[in-house]
Design an enzyme around this catalytic site. Structure first.
Site, mmCIF file in Angstrom:
data_model
loop_
_atom_site.group_PDB
_atom_site.id
_atom_site.type_symbol
_atom_site.label_atom_id
_atom_site.label_comp_id
_atom_site.label_asym_id
_atom_site.label_seq_id
_atom_site.Cartn_x
_atom_site.Cartn_y
_atom_site.Cartn_z
ATOM 1 C CG ASP A 169 1.389 -0.891 7.710
ATOM 2 O OD1 ASP A 169 1.831 -1.288 6.429
ATOM 3 O OD2 ASP A 169 2.958 -0.359 8.258
ATOM 4 C CB CYS A 170 0.513 -4.299 3.841
ATOM 5 S SG CYS A 170 0.024 -2.837 2.569
#
Length: 847
Positions: free
Chosen positions: A234-235
């Site tokens: 995920d970012c």
């Protein structure tokens, strides 16, 4: 073909230098390497949660939680086959990436209605999630033996079931809850769906960041379940290992931990910026980098990146499929099947349009085609107001509240984008950008209100802290009604409401077009950006406007039914006595009042959980005031999350439900309200009466009253619940045996009779219950289901099976570190919901 693709990938990786390898770990843009003819791969993560997140033409289907209410595997497969068709069409048109970050979302946050992203998951039940997710993956990845159609991504792995604190928190998960509940959807995605991408989550689990966990990313995914694809973070979950979890002191150590654990692609730039240092410090070997890149390159090869286009059967998908009539029709059918009828006393629904003279549409959701989060911007959006008007063959009248989602009314020279608060807005507005709204009724209006966000992003070439909005009548060169000066609101999604009096020498009557022109502030001039520059210097984002005072809006009366529209209140705002009075007056005048209410992304969304599950703002008060004015008041829930409508369930004659139902929601709602379609949706989560029914939000132990499997209270609406305009009887249960032995299965048959005069859908649900067990088991647990169409007066035989290998028959033994099957008598419960069991059987489970 996978092994051949893997060998080709490994051969490519072997040709790269270390300096060439490291940029390939970026999700955003893996650069080309010309000397070995390696093309650039732009973006490993398009979004396609319920339709491609792209500017139109693109089709937006119901959100996953709504589709979960359809209980229809085949429908989900068809929907995501269509979504992947549209991804391919945009790929041919503009190079759209064929790899996606979503769907499916399978972390089990739907266990608690307070989760900010609950609409992204299908259900609170692991079996229903698994069935829907697997069909989602099959639709996305296709069935060609050589090529992946697109790369689906199962996210967020794992126990990322709170959102406000997801980057700092550690989920404390006991072994039985982990193996029996939280991991089951992911296991199905890997073993049965053969998903090619898994996204690691932001959170820690039991003290270890999931993106740095060899147990999760290597042992569980790859060694135990046989996952063959790549893991993407995920970012920027890789950076969070250091920055928010403080698990290690440096980003180089975080980068090494992630890749050593099994993370292959970084959404963000931590790997790209720090892997070189990690190799230099001998925190990670180059051979580990090679193994990781081989996995991601294999995906690119399976997409056909290195083969002639004509070899790939998906290349034949026509661009003309984008938001085609067929796709819009499927979106409408998906919405129809996802609508839930919660209450219908005295056959209040369906409405008889022949007996109605006047109908009032009230509530903040009436004139909004609420798509939910991660939505594209379709061209054909049908709000409830628009859908009901069209259904009743009434010419579209002007609305006092216009939104940028109403594409039939809006032409824009600015860019339309999904808004984190729901709906869409005008974005990337520069000096001179303009937009026009048509057919706006001005009679009696004295004030113009707008909703705007503005922020100067750090490092942008432009230099502005906001700008000026000019409002003109009937043309950019027409009379200027008012002007707004907009200051920096602190964030491009931090919205503020501004108002200004209409400046005119005389009252403006009738319908006019509203033209908006956006100007830079002369005191802070803006330089126009070139196409490769950061878009953070845009003046501001524009979401909606309205005129005040507002009164019930009367449509042109070209049909037998007159429609009044009065929103009554906003979704989250405080009480406005003028709006309230207008809604009450509309209810008094009408034969029936439809109140469209719910929560939207102003209440909960990515990064924001709820603390209450009541309707936000003053919507409960509005519903009660409307009901006092007109006892034939029907609540239509249009919400991005389950809501507690306790008073409404006790007092109103009918309640119809729709979680975000996609672009054709207004049409589907109209058809159900007036009886052209028969509601057959069933709740895919438990609808609770309030947060007092729930354990602590951060309590991951399922046995502490979580979901229908362990909750012993009285829910507002139980899991699997939904009414119909038809009446169904269950009878004649036949079991294919009374013993379930290794390698075997039990077949059940039940007759379902439609005793009404209307064709309808019924979902037959099979649950199991252990009367006696050495350990605590669920009160009941879903093991199979089937949605069937039963014609009026018809009896249909429904066949369900239960196999010996079904995970629900086993529990996790912590001492043996394995699933254990306990010989026992098992109750078979067949019902129309988890709380309405019609037939019972019993089998003996042997080891």
């Amino acid at each position: 073909h996978f092994e051949n693709a893997r060998r080709r990938a490994a051969a490519l990786v072997a040709k790269l230098t270390l300096e060439e390898k490291i940029p390939q770990f970026s999700a955003m843009a893996a650069p080309a390497v010309e000397r070995i003819a390696l093309p650039a791969f732009k973006y490993y993560g398009s979004e396609a949660l319920h339709g491609l997140m792209h500017g139109g033409p693109v089709t937006a289907f119901p959100m996953p939680l709504a589709l979960g209410c359809s209980w229809n595997r085949a429908l989900v497969l068809q929907v995501f086959t269509t979504v992947s068709d549209e991804i391919w069409a945009w790929h041919k048109k503009n190079g759209q990436s064929l790899a996606v970050f979503s769907p499916p979302t399978v972390n089990m946050g739907a266990r608690d209605p307070r989760w900010g992203r609950i609409a992204e998951n299908y259900s609170e039940d692991p079996h229903l999630v698994a069935e829907m997710a697997v069909n989602t993956i099959h639709g996305m990845q296709g069935n060609d033996p050589r090529y992946l159609k697109t790369i689906a991504c199962a996210k967020h792995f794992i126990a990322n079931d709170t959102d406000s604190d997801r980057e700092m928190t550690s989920a404390t998960v006991d072994p039985r809850s982990f193996w029996e509940y939280y991991s089951r959807g992911f296991e199905a995605c890997v073993r049965d769906g053969h998903v090619f991408s898994v996204m690691s989550s932001y959170n820690e689990m039991n003290g270890i960041p999931t993106t740095a966990s060899p147990f999760l990313l290597t042992y569980l995914l790859r060694k135990r379940w046989g996952f063959q694809g790549y893991v993407i973070s995920d970012c920027d979950a890789v950076g969070d290992i250091c920055n928010t979890h403080h698990f290690v002191p440096t980003l180089a150590e975080a980068a090494a931990l992630a890749v050593n654990a099994g993370c292959d692609i970084n959404c963000g730039d931590t790997l790209e910026k720090n892997l070189g240092e990690a190799v230099k410090e001998m925190l990670i070997s180059e051979s580990t980098l090679d193994a990781s890149l081989t996995r991601s390159f294999t995906g690119r090869i399976l997409l056909g990146e290195y083969d002639p286009p004509e070899q790939n059967p998906y290349h034949a998908i026509p661009i003309s499929c984008l938001e085609s009539p067929e796709h819009r029709e499927l979106a409408c059918e998906a919405a129809r099947q996802s609508i839930v009828l919660f209450k219908n006393d005295h056959h209040t629904l369906p409405l008889d349009k022949k007996s109605l003279k006047k109908i009032a549409l009230i509530g903040p959701m009436a004139d909004w085609c609420h798509l939910g989060g991660y939505s594209g911007t379709p061209w054909n959006l049908v709000s409830p107001l628009k859908g009901i008007r069209k259904y009743l063959d009434i010419a579209s009248g002007a609305s006092y509240q216009k939104r940028a989602t109403d594409y039939a009314q809006l032409e824009s020279r600015a860019q339309l984008e999904p808004c984190s608060e729901g709906g869409d807005h005008l974005a990337h507005i520069n000096d001179g950008s303009s937009a026009v709204y048509n057919r706006v009724l001005f009679t009696g209006a004295t004030e113009f209100q707008v909703r705007i966000a503005s922020h100067q992003q750090e490092g942008c070439c432009a230099s502005t802290q906001g700008g000026i909005l000019e409002v003109h009548l009937d043309g950019l060169d027409g009379p200027r009604l008012c002007t707004f000066r907009v200051s920096d609101t602190g964030d491009p999604q931090k919205w503020v409401n501004l108002s200004a009096p209409i400046q005119s020498d005389k009252l403006i009557e009738g319908e006019h077009s509203v033209y908006l022109r956006f100007r830079s502030d002369p005191s802070h001039p803006i330089r126009m950006m070139s196409e490769w520059e950061v878009p953070g210097g845009d003046l501001f984002n524009f979401q909606s406007f309205r005129l005040t005072p507002e009164r019930p809006e009367k449509a042109a009366h070209h049909g037998p039914v007159e429609v009044l529209h009065a929103p009554g209140c906003t979704t989250v705002g405080s009480k406005d006595s003028t709006l309230f009075a207008a809604a009450v007056q509309a209810a008094k005048e009408a034969d029936v009042a439809l109140v469209f209410a719910g929560a939207d992304e102003q209440v909960d969304r990515e990064g924001r959980d709820r603390t209450s599950i009541a309707l936000p703002g003053v919507q409960h008060e509005l519903i009660q005031a409307v009901y006092a004015a007109n006892p034939k008041t029907i609540l239509v829930i249009s919400s991005n999350a389950p809501v507690a409508v306790n008073w409404e369930q006790e007092n109103l004659p009918a309640i119809l439900g729709g979680l975000p139902l996609g672009e054709q929601q207004g049409r589907a709602m109209a058809e159900v309200l007036f009886g052209d379609a028969n509601p057959g949706g069933k709740t895919s989560t438990t609808w609770f009466r309030g947060v007092d029914d729930l354990p602590d939000f951060h309590d991951y132990d399922m046995s502490h009253g979580r979901t229908y499997m362990y909750f012993r209270g009285d829910p507002l609406y139980p899991f699997g619940y939904g009414l119909s305009y038809s009446n169904f009887d269950y009878g004649n249960l036949r079991l294919g045996g009374d013993v379930l032995a290794p390698g075997g299965k039990i077949t059940l048959q039940v007759d379902v009779t439609n005793k009404s005069r209307r064709d309808g859908d019924e979902t037959v649900q099979l649950y199991i219950h252990f009367s006696h067990s050495a350990v605590m088991r669920p009160i009941r647990q879903l093991v199979n289901f089937e949605r069937v169409r039963v014609k009026a007066g018809e009896t249909r035989t429904v066949t369900l099976t239960l196999g010996y290998e079904d995970r629900a028959l086993r529990y996790w033994d912590e001492d043996k570190y394995a699933f254990v099957l306990e010989p026992a008598e098992v109750d078979l419960l067949i019902g129309t919901s988890s709380a309405d069991i019609k037939l019972r059987g019993k089998i003996r489970l042997i080891g």
